[in-house]
Each structure stands twice: as C-alpha cells, then as structure tokens.
Design an enzyme around this catalytic site. Structure first.
Site, PDB file in Angstrom:
ATOM      1  N   GLN A   1       0.821  -1.211   0.000  1.00  0.00           N
ATOM      2  CA  GLN A   1       0.000   0.000   0.000  1.00  0.00           C
ATOM      3  C   GLN A   1       0.862   1.271   0.000  1.00  0.00           C
ATOM      4  OE1 GLN A   1      -2.889  -1.747   3.306  1.00  0.00           O
ATOM      5  NE2 GLN A   1      -3.627   0.210   2.546  1.00  0.00           N
ATOM      6  N   HIS A   2       0.203   2.365  -0.332  1.00  0.00           N
ATOM      7  CA  HIS A   2       0.686   3.738  -0.122  1.00  0.00           C
ATOM      8  C   HIS A   2       1.771   4.242  -1.079  1.00  0.00           C
ATOM      9  CE1 HIS A   2      -1.434   3.484   3.681  1.00  0.00           C
ATOM     10  NE2 HIS A   2      -0.577   2.608   4.187  1.00  0.00           N
TER      11      HIS A   2
ATOM     12  N   ASP B   1      -2.208  -4.923  -0.228  1.00  0.00           N
ATOM     13  CA  ASP B   1      -1.814  -6.222   0.320  1.00  0.00           C
ATOM     14  C   ASP B   1      -2.674  -6.664   1.496  1.00  0.00           C
ATOM     15  OD1 ASP B   1      -0.759  -4.242   1.973  1.00  0.00           O
ATOM     16  OD2 ASP B   1       1.302  -4.963   1.875  1.00  0.00           O
TER      17      ASP B   1
END
Length: 312
Positions: free
Chosen positions: A68-69, A233
C-alpha cells in the site's frame, strides 16, 4: 480455468497459479525486489515478468495485490518521473504533521478520509515531493499506487515497443477502494476520491485512477486474460482468508498489522486505527507498525510524535 494471483510486496513479487474450481496450485514462482525505501517501478515490472514467466501466459484471469501507499508519479505521457517512495519511507513525517494542521486537525482528517495520515500515506509523500523536488512535482500529471501501475502494465500499455500515450490513452489506469483508502485523499464512507486534498498536497490537480467496483473485470491482457482491479496487500490478505465480520487477523511481515472486516466505516481521530476500506465493499479498520519481522531485537520501531508506527 486457471487464475493467477500476484503479490508485489516490499521484498519480492510472488505469482501463484491455481485452478479456479478447487484452488489446487498449478505453479508458483518468486523474484526479489531491491532493498530500500524507494524503488523504480520498472524493477517491480521486471520482477513480475520474471516470476510470471510460464505462469501468467497460462492464466485466464489475473489479480494483483501490492504494498500500500507507494507514490508512483507519472508525467503527461505516462512515464515514471522518479522512483516510488514506499510506505516505509519516513522522510515525509514533517509534511504529515503540517498537512494535519492545515486541513483542520486529526478529527477533520478522520471525518473526511477515515484516517489521520502518517508518513506512510501517499498524500504526505506528495507534499514532500512538492517541497523537496518542485520540478518533479510540477511535471506530475497522474498519481498511481503500486498495484494500479502493475495492473496497467499488464494490459500491455504503455507498450515497451511504442511511445507512451499516457494514462488518458486507450487503456485507463484503475484502482480499487481498498488500496485507494490508504492514500489520504479518498473517503471510504462516501466511496469517492477527494482530489482537492491531493491537489493541496502536490500544489496542483493531478489525475487519479478510475475507481473500479469489487469483482469488476477492468481490462484484459494482450493474451486475453481478464484483469481484476486488484487491491492493497492487507485487503488482498483479508479477501483470500475469507475474513468475516468480527474476525481479527494479525500479520507479521515487513510491517506488522492487525485488522478486522467491518460493516461500517471507522473514523478514529486518535490516529491509532486507520479506517480503510476492504476489497469487497465493506471496511477494514487496521492498526500497524512500520517494522515487524525484519527488525532485529535491538532495533527500535519508528514512532511518530502522535502514535506508533504506520497506518498500513
């Protein structure tokens, strides 16, 4: 029917090919990623190509889950501008604190986005880019997450043999609400982007991927395999485990996370709980630390001024 699941994590890419009817594993492979807290997205693609050799071309459907991110910034032609800043890159902690104050404080962030952003969140990395690499920020026309970019590449666009035509070309990048909820400019409760927050962080508006519905076929590979929207994820793990309402998962990997599937959105103004969305249309309140399994016992986990660790 054969289906392929892709996990593009912090440390490696893993591809699992299964029979859709009974889940029997037909083949699997992995390829490493470089160490560090930033990475050229092309290295993810190379790892996916290596791990997927002989597997993806046999799949009737493919789905990508990824860390992520991560901030993947593209120019107007769809070219990557700089290496992606990953979730575990803490350089944007000062920017996180300033953005929280600028946009009304923790309670307002929790109300609008479900989370109080830490340095892990994409929105803080956009502000870091604007402050530290203004030329790159000015060139930024589109912002994607790692799984968005890999799914887009699996469509065959941009072609390695042709001049990129940009995300406005014949294949539009897409994302899902789960991964979008970790950016800091998405509302899980209202299921929509908050582009004004991204623009505030970056200094100007930027294109964001289309939000796909859960279970939507968003495109096909050049070989005809169906592509799902994919997800982050943690959302992918919850989906794969079949987590039901009230069940809690604890995951110890590069990061450490604990999360549960919920029917209603979360909005914790303390910042301890990130109010994410899941991959099915429900919600995934989550707590996390930046470091977990890879951390030697003598090392200290990074702590923000407000709370431990990261929010995904």
């Amino acid at each position: 029917m054969l289906v392929a699941g892709v996990d593009s994590s912090t440390q490696s890419t893993k591809v699992l090919l299964c029979q859709a009817e009974d889940g029997a594993v037909v083949g699997q492979a992995t390829a490493p990623h470089p160490d560090g807290t930033e990475c050229d997205p092309e290295l993810w693609w190379q790892a996916l190509s290596e791990a997927g050799r002989g597997l993806l071309d046999r799949a009737d459907a493919i789905g990508v889950a990824a860390q992520q991110h991560g901030m993947v910034v593209l120019d107007q032609a769809g070219r990557v501008i700089r290496s992606a800043l990953l979730w575990n890159d803490m350089r944007s902690a000062p920017q996180a604190a300033r953005l929280i104050a600028e946009l009304g404080g923790p309670a307002e962030w929790a109300r609008r986005t479900g989370s109080v952003p830490s340095a892990s969140f994409t929105v803080t990395k956009l502000r870091w880019l604007a402050e530290h690499e203004p030329a790159a920020a000015e060139r930024t026309a589109h912002v994607l997450l790692p799984h968005d970019w890999l799914t887009w590449r699996l469509t065959g666009w941009p072609s390695d043999a042709a001049e990129p035509a940009g995300p406005a070309g014949p294949v539009e990048p897409v994302t899902d609400r789960g991964d979008a909820s970790g950016t800091g400019y998405f509302s899980p409760a209202e299921n929509r982007w908050l582009p004004e927050i991204a623009a505030t962080a970056l200094g100007h508006p930027a294109g964001l991927p289309r939000l796909a519905a859960p279970a939507e076929i968003v495109a096909r590979t050049p070989g005809g395999a169906a592509l799902s929207a994919g997800t982050g994820d943690n959302m992918g793990a919850a989906l794969g485990l079949g987590v039901g309402l009230g069940e809690v998962v604890v995951s110890i990997g590069t990061s450490g996370t604990a999360y549960a599937v919920a029917a209603e959105p979360a909005a914790d103004e303390s910042g301890l709980v990130a109010g994410f969305a899941d991959a099915t249309g429900r919600f995934l309140p989550l707590v996390a630390t930046v470091n977990a399994a890879p951390t030697p016992p003598a090392c200290r986990v990074w702590r923000s001024p407000r709370r431990p660790g990261r929010a995904a």
